[in-house]
Enzyme design. Sequence first.
Site, short mmCIF file in Angstrom:
data_model
loop_
_atom_site.label_atom_id
_atom_site.label_comp_id
_atom_site.label_asym_id
_atom_site.label_seq_id
_atom_site.Cartn_x
_atom_site.Cartn_y
_atom_site.Cartn_z
N ASP A 35 0.83 -1.20 0.00
CA ASP A 35 0.00 0.00 0.00
C ASP A 35 0.87 1.26 0.00
OD1 ASP A 35 -2.28 1.49 0.05
OD2 ASP A 35 -2.82 1.04 2.12
N ASN A 83 -10.72 -3.03 -6.08
CA ASN A 83 -9.96 -2.04 -6.87
C ASN A 83 -10.65 -1.67 -8.18
OD1 ASN A 83 -6.62 -3.19 -5.87
ND2 ASN A 83 -7.88 -1.55 -5.01
C1 FPP Z 1 -1.65 0.50 -3.32
O1 FPP Z 1 -1.31 1.80 -3.64
C2 FPP Z 1 -1.26 -0.39 -4.35
C3 FPP Z 1 -2.07 -1.12 -5.18
C4 FPP Z 1 -3.28 -0.66 -5.85
C5 FPP Z 1 -1.71 -2.51 -5.40
C6 FPP Z 1 -0.25 -2.77 -5.61
C7 FPP Z 1 0.13 -2.63 -7.04
C8 FPP Z 1 1.41 -2.58 -7.46
C9 FPP Z 1 2.58 -2.69 -6.56
C10 FPP Z 1 1.67 -2.44 -8.90
C11 FPP Z 1 1.24 -3.62 -9.72
C12 FPP Z 1 1.79 -4.90 -9.22
C13 FPP Z 1 2.20 -5.93 -10.01
C14 FPP Z 1 2.62 -7.22 -9.39
C15 FPP Z 1 2.29 -5.83 -11.47
P1 FPP Z 1 -2.46 2.88 -3.55
O2 FPP Z 1 -2.73 3.36 -4.93
O3 FPP Z 1 -3.64 2.35 -2.82
O4 FPP Z 1 -1.71 3.96 -2.71
P2 FPP Z 1 -2.41 5.11 -1.83
O5 FPP Z 1 -3.20 4.41 -0.75
O6 FPP Z 1 -1.22 5.85 -1.28
O7 FPP Z 1 -3.25 5.94 -2.74
#
Ligand code: FPP
Length: 255
Positions: A35, A83
């Site tokens: 996250d 998501n």
């Molecule tokens: C959370 O950041 C992250 C995600 C939505 C999932 C994790 C995705 C990745 C690491 C990239 C894709 C992965 C692979 C394996 C190809 P957020 O957007 O929720 O962050 P925030 O809470 O700070 O907005």
Amino acid sequence: MRLMPTKKGSGDPDSDMAQVADPTHGARHIAIIMDGNGRWAKKKHLPRALGHKKGVEAVRDIVRVAGEMGIEAMTLYAFSSENWNRPADEITDLMGLLRQYIQSDIDEFDENGIRLKVIGNYKALDSDIVQLIEGALERTAKNDRMTLAIALNYGAQNEMLRAVQSIAAAVKKGDFEPDEIDVSHVSDALDTAGLPPLDLLIRTSGELRLSNFLLWQAAYSELYFTDTLWPDFDKRELQRALKSFGDRDRRFGGR
Ligand code: FPP
């Protein structure tokens, strides 16, 4: 044999590493709620898409490090069933990164003995991604150094619901009676069937929630929360989490 320092250690994962024969501290299966990509980008005045891109680089590094340490399985929450509620362009970015990641890292998985597994209802993703995934699952099926389980379109409640449905179907077929259903029937019907028990569940970015991730599997897992945003999570952070895991007294409900 697992050699551990006699004292609790200095708290510095690097200096403690020298005394520890097993860098996993006995953890076989680690899961991570990755996250904070968005906040990482915002802090740097960059577009969110760059946060996710940097997040994939962190995935690449951590998978390599975990394999080198001797972790048997690592489960990463890459895309939850919730998501889909994100803006369409962000979903497109995430799916694009997933495509690229599988295409560019498949050779490295093979070279490093990494078996790919996907948990979640991945068949609902775009058909070209489903094909890529299935090709990668087949190609890496015999690798046995580490299993990398990627959670895609995953939600633990949905996983448990599907498990209940498959158990109910087996009962209906006459395979066993309802009162014969035991814990192993449920574990074996989950997407994580065959993986070692979940030892350590890590969440980055300071949020203190499980967010519908591995709810059954986390029953006796140790939980580790860090304020570090996912793109900044590196080998040192993983060592710190494993050190914390190794220092805990796991009783599994006993005394
Ligand atoms: C959370 O950041 C992250 C995600 C939505 C999932 C994790 C995705 C990745 C690491 C990239 C894709 C992965 C692979 C394996 C190809 P957020 O957007 O929720 O962050 P925030 O809470 O700070 O907005």
